[in-house]
Enzyme design. Structure first.
Site, PDB file in Angstrom:
ATOM      1  N   HIS A 105       1.014  -1.012   0.024  1.00  0.00           N
ATOM      2  CA  HIS A 105      -0.045  -0.042   0.024  1.00  0.00           C
ATOM      3  C   HIS A 105       0.770   1.336  -0.057  1.00  0.00           C
ATOM      4  O   HIS A 105       1.878   1.191   0.440  1.00  0.00           O
ATOM      5  CB  HIS A 105      -0.873   0.008   1.127  1.00  0.00           C
ATOM      6  N   GLU A 176      -4.472   2.547  -7.061  1.00  0.00           N
ATOM      7  CA  GLU A 176      -4.682   3.666  -6.429  1.00  0.00           C
ATOM      8  C   GLU A 176      -3.617   4.605  -6.624  1.00  0.00           C
ATOM      9  O   GLU A 176      -2.712   4.764  -5.919  1.00  0.00           O
ATOM     10  CB  GLU A 176      -4.727   3.374  -4.658  1.00  0.00           C
TER      11      GLU A 176
HETATM   12  O1  LIG Z   1      -6.048   3.647   0.489  1.00  0.00           O
HETATM   13  C1  LIG Z   1      -7.066   3.280   0.275  1.00  0.00           C
HETATM   14  C2  LIG Z   1      -7.714   2.059   0.298  1.00  0.00           C
HETATM   15  O2  LIG Z   1      -6.819   1.176   0.731  1.00  0.00           O
HETATM   16  C3  LIG Z   1      -8.161   4.397   0.111  1.00  0.00           C
HETATM   17  O3  LIG Z   1      -8.483   5.125   1.093  1.00  0.00           O
HETATM   18  P1  LIG Z   1      -9.744   6.333   1.262  1.00  0.00           P
HETATM   19  O4  LIG Z   1     -10.734   5.561   0.328  1.00  0.00           O
HETATM   20  O5  LIG Z   1      -9.825   6.558   2.678  1.00  0.00           O
HETATM   21  O6  LIG Z   1      -8.930   7.244   0.313  1.00  0.00           O
END
Ligand SMILES: O=C(CO)COP(=O)(O)O
Length: 261
Positions: A105, A176
């Site tokens: 992550h 992400e």
């Molecule tokens: O990093 C995330 C999921 O692992 C996204 O988090 P948020 O949706 O709170 O921005």
């Protein structure tokens, strides 16, 4: 391995909830996950480590549920056992009933200095145990005009992360964009669709067309999935906007309205 890609929606609680709050959350979440599964949608919940066993007890009572209404861990080590104080073994996670492990992550890469090599070793160790790696990828800087740059950046992360993961092992890539995490709004939908289409092409060219799925994360909430292109995006990875269980349920329903192949 499934013959088609099953839509999925995952949720990470990061370090937001105490174990007691996770337990309360589970009482609302479990029926939502079961209903989603009944209509062909896979779910997974990634609580903090202290709540993994309780989450497995609530969500994973049969071997099939290990993946169908799965529980994930937020990280794991690349060795199964030994003198590694403070680390979490993939084998121990498997024994508890865990099905997914989040790896690399953005917060772990940035705050804990996890390298691409660490991510690769963890992904390989998880896959070897039968755990589905949820490998987080995403460019750091916001530049919505630079779709090609974002695709190239993520392709490098993909190639490094799964270099030791067999082609037929299931992997989930959580796209992400780092600049879209923790914001009020997700990245623009055209941008998500374009980047994920590029990543899909790459994964297909590697021979991972059935085994690799792409989910979008980064301030994802209700209303987003209806705008996403299901040829490129297989589901969503939810953070804060799933803390309210009814929001999670709405997002499941939005996925259900799409016609997956
Ligand atoms: O990093 C995330 C999921 O692992 C996204 O988090 P948020 O949706 O709170 O921005």
């Amino acid at each position: 391995m499934p013959t088609k890609r099953t839509p999925l929606i995952g949720m990470s609680l990061k370090m937001y909830f105490t174990p007691a709050r996770t337990q309360r959350y589970l009482s609302a979440f479990v029926p939502i996950a079961r209903s989603a599964n009944a209509i062909g949608i896979t779910t997974f919940l990634i609580p903090d480590f202290l709540s993994v066993a309780a989450s497995c007890a609530a969500l994973v009572t049969t071997e099939e549920q290990r993946y169908a209404t799965g529980v994930g861990a937020q990280d794991c080590f690349w060795e199964d056992s030994g003198a590694y104080t403070g680390e979490i073994s993939p084998a121990h996670l498997w024994e508890l009933g865990v099905g997914y492990v989040e790896i690399g992550h953005a917060e772990r890469r940035r705050i804990f200095r996890e390298s691409g090599d660490d991510v690769a070793k963890k992904a390989a160790a998880a896959a070897k145990r039968g755990l589905i790696p949820v490998v987080c990828i995403g460019e750091i800087e916001p530049d919505e005009s630079q779709i090609d740059f974002a695709v190239q950046y993520c392709v490098q992360q993909i190639d490094e992360a799964v270099r030791c993961v067999p082609l037929d092992s299931q992997v989930v890539f959580a796209y992400e964009p780092v600049w879209a995490i923790g914001q009020h709004n997700p990245a623009p939908t055209e941008y998500i669709n374009a980047v994920c289409a590029g990543l899909r092409l790459h994964l297909d060219s590697l021979g991972r067309e059935k085994s690799a799925r792409i989910i979008y994360g980064g301030s994802a909430g209700p209303g987003l999935f209806t705008e996403l292109d299901i040829d490129a995006v297989d589901g969503m990875f939810i953070g804060r906007f799933g803390h309210e269980p009814t929001n999670f349920e709405i997002m499941v329903q939005e996925i259900a309205t799409k016609k997956f192949g």
